[in-house]
Scaffold this motif. Sequence first.
Motif, PDB file in Angstrom:
ATOM      1  N   ILE A  20      23.880   2.922  26.783  1.00 28.81           N
ATOM      2  CA  ILE A  20      23.597   3.345  25.411  1.00 28.81           C
ATOM      3  C   ILE A  20      22.668   2.352  24.726  1.00 28.81           C
ATOM      4  O   ILE A  20      21.699   2.736  24.061  1.00 28.81           O
ATOM      5  CB  ILE A  20      24.911   3.507  24.612  1.00 28.81           C
ATOM      6  CG1 ILE A  20      25.682   4.705  25.126  1.00 28.81           C
ATOM      7  CG2 ILE A  20      24.634   3.654  23.120  1.00 28.81           C
ATOM      8  CD1 ILE A  20      27.091   4.810  24.592  1.00 28.81           C
ATOM      9  N   THR A  21      22.936   1.068  24.905  1.00 30.28           N
ATOM     10  CA  THR A  21      22.093   0.029  24.315  1.00 30.28           C
ATOM     11  C   THR A  21      20.671   0.111  24.861  1.00 30.28           C
ATOM     12  O   THR A  21      19.700   0.030  24.099  1.00 30.28           O
ATOM     13  CB  THR A  21      22.693  -1.361  24.597  1.00 30.28           C
ATOM     14  OG1 THR A  21      24.031  -1.392  24.087  1.00 30.28           O
ATOM     15  CG2 THR A  21      21.875  -2.448  23.938  1.00 30.28           C
ATOM     16  N   ALA A  22      20.547   0.275  26.175  1.00 25.78           N
ATOM     17  CA  ALA A  22      19.219   0.368  26.784  1.00 25.78           C
ATOM     18  C   ALA A  22      18.464   1.589  26.283  1.00 25.78           C
ATOM     19  O   ALA A  22      17.262   1.506  25.998  1.00 25.78           O
ATOM     20  CB  ALA A  22      19.347   0.397  28.302  1.00 25.78           C
ATOM     21  N   VAL A  23      19.144   2.721  26.160  1.00 28.26           N
ATOM     22  CA  VAL A  23      18.486   3.938  25.682  1.00 28.26           C
ATOM     23  C   VAL A  23      17.976   3.746  24.249  1.00 28.26           C
ATOM     24  O   VAL A  23      16.848   4.120  23.932  1.00 28.26           O
ATOM     25  CB  VAL A  23      19.447   5.143  25.779  1.00 28.26           C
ATOM     26  CG1 VAL A  23      18.910   6.337  25.013  1.00 28.26           C
ATOM     27  CG2 VAL A  23      19.680   5.502  27.236  1.00 28.26           C
ATOM     28  N   VAL A  24      18.797   3.160  23.402  1.00 30.34           N
ATOM     29  CA  VAL A  24      18.384   2.950  22.009  1.00 30.34           C
ATOM     30  C   VAL A  24      17.199   1.992  21.931  1.00 30.34           C
ATOM     31  O   VAL A  24      16.207   2.266  21.253  1.00 30.34           O
ATOM     32  CB  VAL A  24      19.575   2.427  21.163  1.00 30.34           C
ATOM     33  CG1 VAL A  24      19.116   1.950  19.810  1.00 30.34           C
ATOM     34  CG2 VAL A  24      20.628   3.506  21.023  1.00 30.34           C
ATOM     35  N   ILE A  25      17.280   0.879  22.628  1.00 34.00           N
ATOM     36  CA  ILE A  25      16.192  -0.108  22.588  1.00 34.00           C
ATOM     37  C   ILE A  25      14.905   0.478  23.158  1.00 34.00           C
ATOM     38  O   ILE A  25      13.831   0.345  22.563  1.00 34.00           O
ATOM     39  CB  ILE A  25      16.597  -1.395  23.329  1.00 34.00           C
ATOM     40  CG1 ILE A  25      17.684  -2.121  22.535  1.00 34.00           C
ATOM     41  CG2 ILE A  25      15.387  -2.308  23.534  1.00 34.00           C
ATOM     42  CD1 ILE A  25      18.296  -3.295  23.264  1.00 34.00           C
ATOM     43  N   LEU A  26      15.005   1.140  24.304  1.00 29.16           N
ATOM     44  CA  LEU A  26      13.805   1.724  24.901  1.00 29.16           C
ATOM     45  C   LEU A  26      13.236   2.849  24.038  1.00 29.16           C
ATOM     46  O   LEU A  26      12.015   3.004  23.931  1.00 29.16           O
ATOM     47  CB  LEU A  26      14.111   2.227  26.309  1.00 29.16           C
ATOM     48  CG  LEU A  26      14.350   1.142  27.353  1.00 29.16           C
ATOM     49  CD1 LEU A  26      14.914   1.754  28.624  1.00 29.16           C
ATOM     50  CD2 LEU A  26      13.073   0.377  27.630  1.00 29.16           C
ATOM     51  N   LEU A  28      13.451   3.079  20.734  1.00 29.98           N
ATOM     52  CA  LEU A  28      12.834   2.494  19.542  1.00 29.98           C
ATOM     53  C   LEU A  28      11.524   1.781  19.852  1.00 29.98           C
ATOM     54  O   LEU A  28      10.673   1.655  18.970  1.00 29.98           O
ATOM     55  CB  LEU A  28      13.807   1.517  18.875  1.00 29.98           C
ATOM     56  CG  LEU A  28      15.026   2.153  18.209  1.00 29.98           C
ATOM     57  CD1 LEU A  28      15.970   1.075  17.701  1.00 29.98           C
ATOM     58  CD2 LEU A  28      14.602   3.076  17.076  1.00 29.98           C
ATOM     59  N   THR A  29      11.363   1.293  21.073  1.00 25.11           N
ATOM     60  CA  THR A  29      10.136   0.591  21.428  1.00 25.11           C
ATOM     61  C   THR A  29       9.065   1.511  21.996  1.00 25.11           C
ATOM     62  O   THR A  29       8.014   1.043  22.431  1.00 25.11           O
ATOM     63  CB  THR A  29      10.431  -0.544  22.435  1.00 25.11           C
ATOM     64  OG1 THR A  29      11.041   0.004  23.604  1.00 25.11           O
ATOM     65  CG2 THR A  29      11.319  -1.597  21.816  1.00 25.11           C
ATOM     66  N   GLY A  30       9.318   2.816  22.019  1.00 23.46           N
ATOM     67  CA  GLY A  30       8.302   3.763  22.425  1.00 23.46           C
ATOM     68  C   GLY A  30       8.218   4.008  23.919  1.00 23.46           C
ATOM     69  O   GLY A  30       7.139   4.260  24.441  1.00 23.46           O
ATOM     70  N   HIS A  31       9.323   3.951  24.610  1.00 26.79           N
ATOM     71  CA  HIS A  31       9.371   4.215  26.052  1.00 26.79           C
ATOM     72  C   HIS A  31      10.346   5.360  26.337  1.00 26.79           C
ATOM     73  O   HIS A  31      11.423   5.147  26.889  1.00 26.79           O
ATOM     74  CB  HIS A  31       9.805   2.959  26.809  1.00 26.79           C
ATOM     75  CG  HIS A  31       8.885   1.809  26.637  1.00 26.79           C
ATOM     76  ND1 HIS A  31       9.057   0.867  25.651  1.00 26.79           N
ATOM     77  CD2 HIS A  31       7.765   1.461  27.325  1.00 26.79           C
ATOM     78  CE1 HIS A  31       8.097  -0.024  25.747  1.00 26.79           C
ATOM     79  NE2 HIS A  31       7.285   0.312  26.749  1.00 26.79           N
ATOM     80  N   PRO A  32       9.991   6.584  25.976  1.00 25.11           N
ATOM     81  CA  PRO A  32      10.941   7.698  26.132  1.00 25.11           C
ATOM     82  C   PRO A  32      11.292   8.011  27.586  1.00 25.11           C
ATOM     83  O   PRO A  32      12.422   8.403  27.875  1.00 25.11           O
ATOM     84  CB  PRO A  32      10.242   8.878  25.465  1.00 25.11           C
ATOM     85  CG  PRO A  32       8.797   8.525  25.482  1.00 25.11           C
ATOM     86  CD  PRO A  32       8.730   7.029  25.387  1.00 25.11           C
ATOM     87  N   GLU A  33      10.338   7.838  28.504  1.00 27.47           N
ATOM     88  CA  GLU A  33      10.628   8.123  29.913  1.00 27.47           C
ATOM     89  C   GLU A  33      11.651   7.132  30.463  1.00 27.47           C
ATOM     90  O   GLU A  33      12.580   7.509  31.184  1.00 27.47           O
ATOM     91  CB  GLU A  33       9.354   8.068  30.758  1.00 27.47           C
ATOM     92  CG  GLU A  33       8.335   9.131  30.408  1.00 27.47           C
ATOM     93  CD  GLU A  33       7.414   8.690  29.267  1.00 27.47           C
ATOM     94  OE1 GLU A  33       7.458   7.499  28.874  1.00 27.47           O
ATOM     95  OE2 GLU A  33       6.671   9.541  28.770  1.00 27.47           O
ATOM     96  N   ALA A  34      11.472   5.861  30.120  1.00 30.12           N
ATOM     97  CA  ALA A  34      12.414   4.839  30.578  1.00 30.12           C
ATOM     98  C   ALA A  34      13.782   5.036  29.925  1.00 30.12           C
ATOM     99  O   ALA A  34      14.821   4.806  30.559  1.00 30.12           O
ATOM    100  CB  ALA A  34      11.875   3.442  30.273  1.00 30.12           C
ATOM    101  N   ALA A  35      13.798   5.474  28.670  1.00 29.69           N
ATOM    102  CA  ALA A  35      15.065   5.730  27.985  1.00 29.69           C
ATOM    103  C   ALA A  35      15.818   6.870  28.663  1.00 29.69           C
ATOM    104  O   ALA A  35      17.035   6.797  28.845  1.00 29.69           O
ATOM    105  CB  ALA A  35      14.819   6.049  26.513  1.00 29.69           C
ATOM    106  N   ALA A  36      15.094   7.916  29.051  1.00 30.26           N
ATOM    107  CA  ALA A  36      15.735   9.036  29.747  1.00 30.26           C
ATOM    108  C   ALA A  36      16.287   8.597  31.093  1.00 30.26           C
ATOM    109  O   ALA A  36      17.393   9.000  31.486  1.00 30.26           O
ATOM    110  CB  ALA A  36      14.743  10.174  29.923  1.00 30.26           C
ATOM    111  N   ALA A  37      15.536   7.767  31.805  1.00 32.88           N
ATOM    112  CA  ALA A  37      16.007   7.275  33.105  1.00 32.88           C
ATOM    113  C   ALA A  37      17.243   6.392  32.945  1.00 32.88           C
ATOM    114  O   ALA A  37      18.209   6.515  33.711  1.00 32.88           O
ATOM    115  CB  ALA A  37      14.898   6.499  33.805  1.00 32.88           C
ATOM    116  N   ALA A  38      17.240   5.516  31.952  1.00 32.71           N
ATOM    117  CA  ALA A  38      18.404   4.651  31.718  1.00 32.71           C
ATOM    118  C   ALA A  38      19.625   5.482  31.342  1.00 32.71           C
ATOM    119  O   ALA A  38      20.746   5.187  31.771  1.00 32.71           O
ATOM    120  CB  ALA A  38      18.096   3.634  30.627  1.00 32.71           C
TER     121      ALA A  38
END
Length: 59
Positions: A20-26, A28-38
């Motif tokens: 959850i923390t990784a998804v929120v941070i990613l 907010l920093t503009g990395h939607p693909e990485a957030a979806a993967a996390a």
Amino acid sequence: MTKPSRLLAWSALVMGMAAITAVVILGLTGHPEAAAAAGAIGAAAVAVGGITVTVNIRR
């Protein structure tokens, strides 16, 4: 609960919180693909680490 089952429950909790923390941070920093993967990795880890509860009722 035995010690291994407690450890499994805590590890699933920690993995879920980390995901959850990784998804929120990613996100907010503009990395939607990485957030979806996390999010997918975290969901899979929590699903695999699930605990089954069995209740036996005696009469």
